[in-house]
Design an enzyme around this catalytic site. Structure first.
Site, PDB file in Angstrom:
ATOM      1  N   ASP A 162       6.966  -7.800  -0.619  1.00 15.40           N
ATOM      2  CA  ASP A 162       6.050  -7.238   0.371  1.00 15.40           C
ATOM      3  C   ASP A 162       6.173  -8.053   1.652  1.00 15.40           C
ATOM      4  O   ASP A 162       5.250  -8.759   2.059  1.00 15.40           O
ATOM      5  CB  ASP A 162       4.619  -7.272  -0.174  1.00 15.40           C
ATOM      6  CG  ASP A 162       3.651  -6.482   0.691  1.00 15.40           C
ATOM      7  OD1 ASP A 162       4.117  -5.797   1.626  1.00 15.40           O
ATOM      8  OD2 ASP A 162       2.437  -6.553   0.443  1.00 15.40           O
ATOM      9  N   GLU A 173       8.019   3.791   6.551  1.00 14.45           N
ATOM     10  CA  GLU A 173       6.764   4.526   6.695  1.00 14.45           C
ATOM     11  C   GLU A 173       6.810   5.623   7.757  1.00 14.45           C
ATOM     12  O   GLU A 173       7.308   5.412   8.865  1.00 14.45           O
ATOM     13  CB  GLU A 173       5.655   3.533   7.054  1.00 14.45           C
ATOM     14  CG  GLU A 173       4.271   4.073   6.900  1.00 14.45           C
ATOM     15  CD  GLU A 173       3.312   3.008   6.383  1.00 14.45           C
ATOM     16  OE1 GLU A 173       2.111   3.261   6.423  1.00 14.45           O
ATOM     17  OE2 GLU A 173       3.773   1.946   5.938  1.00 14.45           O
ATOM     18  N   LYS A 190       7.626   6.524   2.903  1.00 18.70           N
ATOM     19  CA  LYS A 190       6.263   6.093   2.605  1.00 18.70           C
ATOM     20  C   LYS A 190       5.264   6.946   3.394  1.00 18.70           C
ATOM     21  O   LYS A 190       5.349   7.065   4.617  1.00 18.70           O
ATOM     22  CB  LYS A 190       6.090   4.615   2.959  1.00 18.70           C
ATOM     23  CG  LYS A 190       4.831   3.982   2.363  1.00 18.70           C
ATOM     24  CD  LYS A 190       4.591   2.579   2.905  1.00 18.70           C
ATOM     25  CE  LYS A 190       5.667   1.606   2.529  1.00 18.70           C
ATOM     26  NZ  LYS A 190       5.297   0.229   2.942  1.00 18.70           N
ATOM     27  N   THR A 233       1.430   5.626  -0.420  1.00 15.41           N
ATOM     28  CA  THR A 233       0.801   4.320  -0.203  1.00 15.41           C
ATOM     29  C   THR A 233      -0.694   4.472   0.096  1.00 15.41           C
ATOM     30  O   THR A 233      -1.209   5.574   0.212  1.00 15.41           O
ATOM     31  CB  THR A 233       1.521   3.582   0.942  1.00 15.41           C
ATOM     32  OG1 THR A 233       1.051   2.235   1.019  1.00 15.41           O
ATOM     33  CG2 THR A 233       1.290   4.283   2.270  1.00 15.41           C
ATOM     34  N   PHE A 238      -3.447   0.092  -4.335  1.00 16.76           N
ATOM     35  CA  PHE A 238      -3.745  -1.144  -3.627  1.00 16.76           C
ATOM     36  C   PHE A 238      -4.827  -1.938  -4.349  1.00 16.76           C
ATOM     37  O   PHE A 238      -6.019  -1.630  -4.245  1.00 16.76           O
ATOM     38  CB  PHE A 238      -4.197  -0.823  -2.200  1.00 16.76           C
ATOM     39  CG  PHE A 238      -3.061  -0.667  -1.221  1.00 16.76           C
ATOM     40  CD1 PHE A 238      -1.860  -0.121  -1.619  1.00 16.76           C
ATOM     41  CD2 PHE A 238      -3.204  -1.074   0.083  1.00 16.76           C
ATOM     42  CE1 PHE A 238      -0.806   0.022  -0.718  1.00 16.76           C
ATOM     43  CE2 PHE A 238      -2.160  -0.937   0.998  1.00 16.76           C
ATOM     44  CZ  PHE A 238      -0.967  -0.389   0.595  1.00 16.76           C
TER      45      PHE A 238
END
Length: 342
Positions: free
Chosen positions: A17, A96, A132, A156, A178
């Protein structure tokens, strides 16, 4: 005894990450990710100096409205960061779609196709890129279209089971629930901290993982957004875990046995039915399963999805907050690029 990080690698695919090239080279993750925050940090990183200058040189050759040129240059830089990361990892890079498109299906699909095309022009096979998208109803619908075209998607900012079920029904390749953001909300709301066993974020991912495995759902579960190593240890065995370098280093320094917490074979079949008190609950056999979020009954249509999200204050607030943060970082990135282009 091997470090806990090495033991974790034996049961879970470890993803970095971060966009820190040095950390990625040192820690050897399988996959990597990008987002506007990571790309924004690359602008000032010496490691990305040549990449940034290449994008700026390309931008200065473009004509037209200055804002559009800056946006296009920022898009080019985002893909360039992804290409650099792919030089260091054998697996995927997640890139993303613009956060400000999170509620626009058609625009999200179009932007995803542009991203895939940009990677292809750089010699990167589409099979190595995950698109994403935020876990809004529109983001999941965009993912369904893209998956039907052979484009793998990573949903996500996933914070509850309604989002997970909708993603599975859409045939999404991977979801990123998350942990840390769920933990943050409940810690602030309840005014207390949690052990790993009690952690609402950990329990949420466990519930989603068990639901997927017990129902034969192939969508990959990748726990994300960790605040401490205890959360990671509590999810050892999850399909994938995306971990910041500081926590990977902490696990690399820890010894002792790392027990597997999640395994597909251990997931018992669950059924959704109305209990004696009239409340719809998940059951394992005849026992009511532990539930952290409101659970939908029946197929995940739009009305069911939106009502489930409405009933979950944590998921609603944290999803909106996450989209705002990424949108703000993207806006800042474009402004910084515009300044450098001048």
């Amino acid at each position: 005894m091997a470090s806990k990080l090495d033991q974790l690698r034996a049961m879970t695919t470890v993803v970095a990450d971060t966009g820190d090239l040095g950390a990625v080279a040192r820690l050897r993750p399988i996959d990597c990710t990008t987002n506007p925050t990571i790309v924004l940090s690359a602008v000032d990183s010496p490691a990305y100096g040549d990449v940034v200058e290449e994008a700026l040189a390309w931008g200065r050759k473009q004509s037209g409205d200055a804002a559009r040129v800056a946006a296009a240059t920022a898009d080019r830089l985002a893909v360039s960061v992804g290409v650099e990361l792919l030089r260091l990892v054998p697996g995927f890079v997640s890139t993303e779609v613009d956060a400000n498109l999170s509620f626009n299906i058609g625009a999200s699909v179009a932007r995803a196709r542009q991203i895939i095309d940009a990677y292809t022009q750089r010699g990167v096979e589409p099979e190595r890129v995950l698109i994403k998208l935020a876990s809004t109803w529109e983001g999941i619908r965009a993912a369904q279209t893209l998956q039907s075209e052979g484009v793998k998607c990573n949903i996500t900012l996933l914070l509850n089971r309604a989002q997970a079920i909708a993603s599975a029904e859409a045939g999404v390749f991977l979801i990123s629930p998350f942990v840390g953001r769920i933990y943050d909300w409940h810690k602030k709301s309840g005014g207390k901290d949690f052990s790993a066993a009690e952690d609402p974020g950990v329990r949420s991912v466990r519930g989603i993982y068990e639901y997927y495995k017990s129902n034969g759902i192939e969508t990959i579960v990748m726990g994300a957004s960790f605040r401490n190593t205890g959360q990671i240890v509590a999810l050892a065995g999850c399909d994938r875990l995306t971990i910041a370098p500081v926590l990977m280093d902490a696990l690399a320094s820890e010894r002792g046995e790392l027990k597997r917490a999640l395994a597909p074979a251990a997931a018992e079949p669950r059924s959704l039915r109305t209990a004696e008190d009239g409340i719809c609950r998940w059951f394992v056999g005849e026992e009511a399963a532990d539930i952290e979020h409101p659970d939908p009954a029946g197929p995940m249509d739009e009305n069911t999805f939106r009502w489930s999200m409405n009933e979950d204050a944590m998921a609603t607030e944290k999803l909106a907050e996450g989209i705002r943060v990424f949108a703000t970082d993207l806006k800042t990135l474009r402004r910084r690029i515009a300044e450098r282009l001048e």
